[in-house]
Design an enzyme around this catalytic site. Sequence first.
Site, PDB file in Angstrom:
ATOM      1  N   GLY A   9     -82.499  44.490 -32.769  1.00 34.95           N
ATOM      2  CA  GLY A   9     -81.522  43.900 -32.367  1.00 34.95           C
ATOM      3  C   GLY A   9     -81.995  43.411 -30.741  1.00 34.95           C
ATOM      4  O   GLY A   9     -83.174  42.917 -30.609  1.00 34.95           O
ATOM      5  N   CYS A  10     -81.102  43.280 -29.800  1.00 36.69           N
ATOM      6  CA  CYS A  10     -81.410  42.747 -28.636  1.00 36.69           C
ATOM      7  C   CYS A  10     -82.459  43.594 -28.088  1.00 36.69           C
ATOM      8  O   CYS A  10     -82.665  44.909 -27.984  1.00 36.69           O
ATOM      9  CB  CYS A  10     -80.087  42.897 -27.621  1.00 36.69           C
ATOM     10  SG  CYS A  10     -80.413  42.545 -26.144  1.00 36.69           S
ATOM     11  N   PHE A  11     -83.487  42.817 -27.555  1.00 36.22           N
ATOM     12  CA  PHE A  11     -84.797  43.346 -26.932  1.00 36.22           C
ATOM     13  C   PHE A  11     -84.506  44.177 -25.571  1.00 36.22           C
ATOM     14  O   PHE A  11     -85.567  44.988 -25.337  1.00 36.22           O
ATOM     15  CB  PHE A  11     -85.881  42.568 -27.069  1.00 36.22           C
ATOM     16  CG  PHE A  11     -85.593  41.169 -26.199  1.00 36.22           C
ATOM     17  CD1 PHE A  11     -84.852  40.932 -25.356  1.00 36.22           C
ATOM     18  CD2 PHE A  11     -86.484  40.325 -26.743  1.00 36.22           C
ATOM     19  CE1 PHE A  11     -84.670  39.426 -24.906  1.00 36.22           C
ATOM     20  CE2 PHE A  11     -86.367  38.764 -26.323  1.00 36.22           C
ATOM     21  CZ  PHE A  11     -85.617  38.603 -25.266  1.00 36.22           C
TER      22      PHE A  11
END
Length: 158
Positions: A9-11
Site C-alpha cells: 500500500g502507501c509506502f
Amino acid sequence: MKEIYLAGGCFWGLQAYFDLRKGVKETVVGYANGNTKNPTYEQVCTNTTGFAEAVYIKYDENEITLNKILEDFWKVIDPTLLNRQGGDVGTQYRTGIYYVNEVDLKVINESFNNEALKHDKTIVTEVMPVKNFYAAEEYHQKYLEKNPNGYCHIDLSL
C-alpha cells in the site's frame, strides 16, 4: 547486509514501520517493477506505468532475519486485497515481495504459505524478483517523520 523490497500500500507507513525494526539499516521509498524509466509520483498514480509503491529495505541478518521481516510485513497488510490497502486504491497500492537474491525465495515461499493458512481468501501478494526500482521524490522519503500527522493506514505500534 541483505536487501528486500516490499510493497504494502502507501509506502509512507511501510517505511516508518520498518524504520522502527532493530536490524533494519536503511529504507528508501520508491517505485518497483514497472515498465517505464524514472517515473514520477504523478505518472505512477495514473495506473499505467505498472509500478508498485515499495520500500527498499537493507538489513543486517545477524540482527533481524528475512523471516522476521516477512512476519512483520504480514501483520500490517491485508494480502487478500487486490490493488488496495487501507483507503488507498490503485495498482500502485498492490502488495508484493520483490527479492534480490534467489536464495531468499525458499524463506519467502515458506512465509507466504504459512500466511495463506491464516486466510479464507486467496493471497494476491506478488512474489517475484525485483526487476527495477526508482527512488521516489525526496518529499516522500521519511514522509511521516517530516509530517507526523500525515496519513498512514499502518498501526506503527505493532
